[in-house]
Design a protein around this motif. Structure first.
Motif, mmCIF file in Angstrom:
data_model
loop_
_atom_site.group_PDB
_atom_site.id
_atom_site.type_symbol
_atom_site.label_atom_id
_atom_site.label_comp_id
_atom_site.label_asym_id
_atom_site.label_seq_id
_atom_site.Cartn_x
_atom_site.Cartn_y
_atom_site.Cartn_z
ATOM 1 N N ALA A 521 0.849 -1.182 0.000
ATOM 2 C CA ALA A 521 0.000 0.000 0.000
ATOM 3 C C ALA A 521 0.890 1.240 0.000
ATOM 4 C CB ALA A 521 -0.925 -0.013 1.218
ATOM 5 N N ARG A 522 0.236 2.412 0.021
ATOM 6 C CA ARG A 522 0.958 3.699 0.116
ATOM 7 C C ARG A 522 1.975 3.890 -1.009
ATOM 8 N NH1 ARG A 522 0.804 5.182 5.883
ATOM 9 N NH2 ARG A 522 2.822 6.131 5.716
ATOM 10 N N PRO A 523 1.626 3.897 -2.298
ATOM 11 C CA PRO A 523 0.286 3.739 -2.874
ATOM 12 C C PRO A 523 -0.044 2.265 -3.124
ATOM 13 C CG PRO A 523 1.833 4.259 -4.605
ATOM 14 C CD PRO A 523 2.626 4.257 -3.326
ATOM 15 N N PRO A 524 -1.339 1.938 -3.377
ATOM 16 C CA PRO A 524 -1.710 0.553 -3.642
ATOM 17 C C PRO A 524 -1.023 0.012 -4.899
ATOM 18 C CG PRO A 524 -3.643 1.874 -3.112
ATOM 19 C CD PRO A 524 -2.512 2.825 -3.285
ATOM 20 N N THR A 525 -0.363 -1.117 -4.738
ATOM 21 C CA THR A 525 0.364 -1.745 -5.842
ATOM 22 C C THR A 525 -0.107 -3.187 -5.971
ATOM 23 O OG1 THR A 525 2.280 -0.340 -5.394
ATOM 24 C CG2 THR A 525 2.644 -2.277 -6.780
ATOM 25 N N PHE A 526 -0.496 -3.576 -7.185
ATOM 26 C CA PHE A 526 -1.061 -4.895 -7.435
ATOM 27 C C PHE A 526 -0.193 -5.633 -8.454
ATOM 28 C CE2 PHE A 526 -4.408 -1.940 -6.336
ATOM 29 C CZ PHE A 526 -5.121 -2.611 -5.353
ATOM 30 N N VAL A 527 -0.192 -6.979 -8.341
ATOM 31 C CA VAL A 527 0.575 -7.821 -9.255
ATOM 32 C C VAL A 527 -0.372 -8.854 -9.852
ATOM 33 C CG1 VAL A 527 2.463 -9.464 -9.503
ATOM 34 C CG2 VAL A 527 2.719 -7.490 -7.986
ATOM 35 N N ALA A 528 -0.356 -8.964 -11.178
ATOM 36 C CA ALA A 528 -1.121 -9.982 -11.901
ATOM 37 C C ALA A 528 -0.152 -11.072 -12.354
ATOM 38 C CB ALA A 528 -1.836 -9.370 -13.095
ATOM 39 N N PHE A 529 -0.330 -12.289 -11.865
ATOM 40 C CA PHE A 529 0.540 -13.405 -12.217
ATOM 41 C C PHE A 529 -0.064 -14.117 -13.433
ATOM 42 C CE2 PHE A 529 1.688 -12.572 -7.871
ATOM 43 C CZ PHE A 529 3.063 -12.786 -7.857
ATOM 44 N N MET A 530 0.713 -14.143 -14.515
ATOM 45 C CA MET A 530 0.252 -14.683 -15.790
ATOM 46 C C MET A 530 0.754 -16.120 -15.957
ATOM 47 S SD MET A 530 -1.136 -11.844 -16.520
ATOM 48 C CE MET A 530 -1.776 -12.308 -18.124
ATOM 49 N N SER A 531 -0.120 -16.972 -16.470
ATOM 50 C CA SER A 531 0.226 -18.386 -16.658
ATOM 51 C C SER A 531 0.502 -18.749 -18.109
ATOM 52 C CB SER A 531 -0.892 -19.277 -16.113
ATOM 53 O OG SER A 531 -2.107 -19.031 -16.815
ATOM 54 N N GLY A 532 0.078 -17.945 -19.051
ATOM 55 C CA GLY A 532 0.285 -18.260 -20.462
ATOM 56 C C GLY A 532 1.367 -17.389 -21.078
ATOM 57 N N LYS A 533 1.502 -17.528 -22.378
ATOM 58 C CA LYS A 533 2.484 -16.730 -23.104
ATOM 59 C C LYS A 533 1.981 -15.323 -23.394
ATOM 60 C CE LYS A 533 4.667 -20.648 -25.453
ATOM 61 N NZ LYS A 533 5.037 -21.233 -26.770
ATOM 62 N N VAL A 534 0.668 -15.148 -23.428
ATOM 63 C CA VAL A 534 0.095 -13.841 -23.755
ATOM 64 C C VAL A 534 0.166 -12.945 -22.515
ATOM 65 C CG1 VAL A 534 -1.933 -12.624 -24.588
ATOM 66 C CG2 VAL A 534 -1.432 -14.941 -25.419
ATOM 67 N N GLN A 535 0.719 -11.768 -22.689
ATOM 68 C CA GLN A 535 0.848 -10.809 -21.601
ATOM 69 C C GLN A 535 -0.241 -9.731 -21.703
ATOM 70 O OE1 GLN A 535 3.353 -10.976 -19.108
ATOM 71 N NE2 GLN A 535 3.617 -13.008 -20.015
ATOM 72 N N LEU A 536 -0.461 -9.066 -20.583
ATOM 73 C CA LEU A 536 -1.418 -7.962 -20.579
ATOM 74 C C LEU A 536 -0.851 -6.778 -21.350
ATOM 75 C CD1 LEU A 536 -2.516 -8.023 -16.820
ATOM 76 C CD2 LEU A 536 -3.904 -8.711 -18.771
ATOM 77 N N SER A 537 -1.662 -6.236 -22.225
ATOM 78 C CA SER A 537 -1.238 -5.050 -22.983
ATOM 79 C C SER A 537 -1.462 -3.796 -22.143
ATOM 80 C CB SER A 537 -2.021 -4.955 -24.289
ATOM 81 O OG SER A 537 -3.419 -4.793 -24.021
ATOM 82 N N ASP A 538 -0.971 -2.670 -22.622
ATOM 83 C CA ASP A 538 -1.181 -1.409 -21.911
ATOM 84 C C ASP A 538 -2.667 -1.091 -21.786
ATOM 85 O OD1 ASP A 538 1.535 -1.192 -21.709
ATOM 86 O OD2 ASP A 538 1.752 0.159 -23.426
ATOM 87 N N THR A 539 -3.425 -1.434 -22.811
ATOM 88 C CA THR A 539 -4.874 -1.210 -22.749
ATOM 89 C C THR A 539 -5.522 -2.057 -21.664
ATOM 90 O OG1 THR A 539 -4.859 -0.735 -25.130
ATOM 91 C CG2 THR A 539 -6.983 -1.202 -24.105
ATOM 92 N N ASP A 540 -5.073 -3.327 -21.548
ATOM 93 C CA ASP A 540 -5.621 -4.201 -20.512
ATOM 94 C C ASP A 540 -5.286 -3.687 -19.113
ATOM 95 O OD1 ASP A 540 -6.497 -5.776 -22.599
ATOM 96 O OD2 ASP A 540 -4.739 -7.083 -22.546
#
Length: 601
Positions: A521-540
């Motif tokens: 926190a301070r500021p709130p920081t989140f992590v998305a753990f990806m299982s496939g080859k496709v990564q999150l784009s900037d839009t996502d």
């Protein structure tokens, strides 16, 4: 050797000097306690060759001091206080104010007391660097006390001028001080202005114990000037002076010996009056708030361009004339830090100097003020950006380039941002213009700072005090959002709903998020753990950030979303052409041995 001892004894005004003058034998060196906290590397002893074993004693010490064996030396020569000041609440500590004419080293001594370079120090004989009262907790040996740095006093200042206003402010602060250190510049000698300041102190602070400190004495003790200066300082009428150097630390041991009995008597009087030196309430509150970061003390920095009403806003929030205000631009030079309580919450306010663009032409205190303002922006939790409502109504834009830089830097550093539009009382008579400013400012802020949506904007009049409660409530609300923590289970339930309502091109290109968690926190920081080859784009990532703000009501603060890939387990590809038996190796391990057992299938 005798001349060196005589000079040292005269500087301290000890009975040993009188013994030398009347040709009386000095006590044995074995019965003399060494100087407090002065070792062989001390700047005092280094000026007197061969005087490492010299000490001083009082009349009582000469008759009662025990004789120490030659082989044993004292481990701690400085006398310890009988009172434990480290366990005393800061509000109950004795208060010492530093007074004197301009440019005698009050801010340098303040920095030495608090052991940080907070107060601006600059050699300006014709100008005043310090204009406001700065407060801190001082550490001198095992002593703890509150120290106030005041502006230089000039009794001949014109009524209504900056110097006259600073003198009035110093006089008001004297009411909450118990002790005063009156600094003089020993290199210049006793000036007529020093005598006027002494008379001013006797008139305004008759009940305050005053100690005269001869500052900048590091280069004069070898020439016998300090003895004459000490006799001259007696004309002030405040007793024996103490020779110190705020720049090098010379004389701090003697200042400790002077202050220690005074502070002990003051604290014992408080104890006899029924006040506890311990603060169980604050300790209980600290333990209760350890798990809830939003209940911890809040650091609020007030920033903005010169002459937008930052100091007036601080005085309004504190409900007292804490800092100097006026129509002059650039009146504040030091970043003033003060503490107050709001809704049972501790808030530290920092009033910074006017934020100006760096042109490379700043000189003197102005250049130091710019650097100090930027440092305080980095230390703050919430940044209150103050705008001038009258100038917004006259111009085509709500924020100019320096103000946009402040807002963007605060967001990039992960700080909460609250925009305050001041001087709205000047637009009250022109209602259409008043409504136009209220409608235009939030839209333009969203345009120039698109990475954060929903930045709160508060309209107020600091001069009249209108909007004070609204400002603090908005600051507290932003701070609680900034400290928010969400559980992993709650986030993953939210993630399934969000991913189902997002429009993907096809299932093959849809990123596979294994799980979603908050790491800080301070500021709130989140992590998305990806299982496939496709990564999150900037839009996502922008979609997830926007959904977080809308679903959990944490708009107006910077939110960080990062992604990490989970490494795939290596698998052994089987050969379809091989029809023979397949041998697998099963590992059986214990703490010491590893055994491989082949099996056939």
């Amino acid at each position: 050797m005798a001349a060196a001892i005589l000079r040292a004894a005269l500087r301290r005004s000890r009975p040993a000097a009188a013994a030398l003058l009347h040709h009386r034998p000095l006590p044995s060196s074995r019965s003399l306690p060494p100087l407090p906290s002065l070792g062989r590397s001390s700047p005092l002893l280094s000026r007197f060759p061969g005087s490492a074993g010299f000490g001083y004693s009082t009349v009582a010490d000469e008759s009662t001091a025990p004789v120490k064996p030659k082989g044993k030396a004292r481990k701690n020569p400085m006398k310890q206080s009988r009172f434990d000041f480290t366990k005393v609440d800061a509000a109950l500590l004795p208060t010492v104010i530093l007074v004197g004419r301009p440019n005698v080293g009050k801010s340098a001594l303040f920095n030495r007391f608090i052991r940080r370079r907070e107060a601006l120090v600059y050699n300006t004989p014709g100008d005043h660097v310090t204009r406001d009262i700065r407060e801190g907790v001082a550490k001198l040996g095992d002593l703890r006390f509150r120290v106030l740095d005041s502006a230089g006093l000039e009794t001949a200042a014109t009524s209504g001028s900056i110097l006259a206003r600073t003198a009035d402010m110093t006089g008001n602060v004297l009411a909450r001080s118990q002790f005063a250190i009156f600094l003089i510049d020993v290199r210049d000698g006793l000036q007529p202005l020093d005598l006027e300041v002494g008379q001013w102190l006797r008139r305004h602070a008759s009940g305050i114990h005053t100690i005269v400190a001869m500052n900048k004495s590091e280069s004069l003790d070898e020439h016998g000037v300090l003895t004459a200066a000490a006799g001259e300082a007696h004309r002030l009428g405040f007793g024996d002076p103490v020779a110190i150097s705020a720049e090098t630390g010379l004389g701090m041991a003697e200042l400790y010996e002077t202050l220690r009995p005074l502070f002990e008597d003051y604290m014992f009087q408080l104890t006899n009056n029924g006040l506890n030196q311990d603060d169980p309430t604050s300790e209980a509150e600290t333990e209760a708030h350890e798990g809830d970061e939003s209940k911890l003390p809040l650091q609020l920095a007030i920033v903005g361009r010169p002459n937008v009403g930052k100091s007036t806003l601080l005085n309004t929030l504190l409900q007292e004339q804490r800092v100097l205000v006026g129509p002059e631009a650039g009146l504040t030079r030091d970043s003033i830090r003060t503490q107050f309580q709001f809704d049972n919450r501790t808030v530290y306010l920092v009033d910074t100097a006017g934020w100006m663009e760096r042109s490379g032409k700043e000189k003197g205190p102005a250049s130091l003020s710019v650097v100090q303002s930027r440092k305080n922006l980095m230390r703050a939790h919430i940044v209150a950006l103050v705008l001038d409502g009258e100038k917004i109504a006259k111009s085509k834009s709500s924020m100019n380039h320096p103000e946009v830089l402040i807002a963007r830097q605060a967001i990039e550093e992960g700080r909460g941002l609250v925009v305050i539009v001041n001087k709205m009382d000047l637009l009250r008579e022109n209602r259409p213009l008043f409504d136009k400013v209220i409608d235009a400012v939030p839209k333009e802020i969203q345009t120039v700072i698109p990475q954060v949506t929903g930045i709160p904007v508060v309209f107020m009049s600091a001069l009249e005090g209108r909007g004070r409660i609204a400002v603090m409530r908005q600051v507290i609300d932003t701070y609680e959002k900034w400290c928010l923590r969400l559980s992993t289970s709650r986030l993953n339930r939210w993630l399934r709903k969000v991913m189902s309502r997002h429009s993907w091109k096809d299932s093959a290109t849809q990123p596979k998020v294994k799980y979603f968690t908050q790491v800080k926190a301070r500021p709130p920081t989140f992590v998305a753990f990806m299982s496939g080859k496709v990564q999150l784009s900037d839009t996502d990532i922008r979609f997830l950030t926007k959904s977080l703000k809308e679903d959990f009501d944490i708009g107006g603060i910077p939110i960080r979303v990062v992604q990490r890939s989970i490494p795939r387990k290596e698998t052994v590809k089987s050969n379809s052409r091989n029809t023979g038996p397949r041998i697998n190796t099963r590992m059986r391990t214990d703490k010491r041995t590893t055994v491989c057992e082949p099996t056939t299938s």
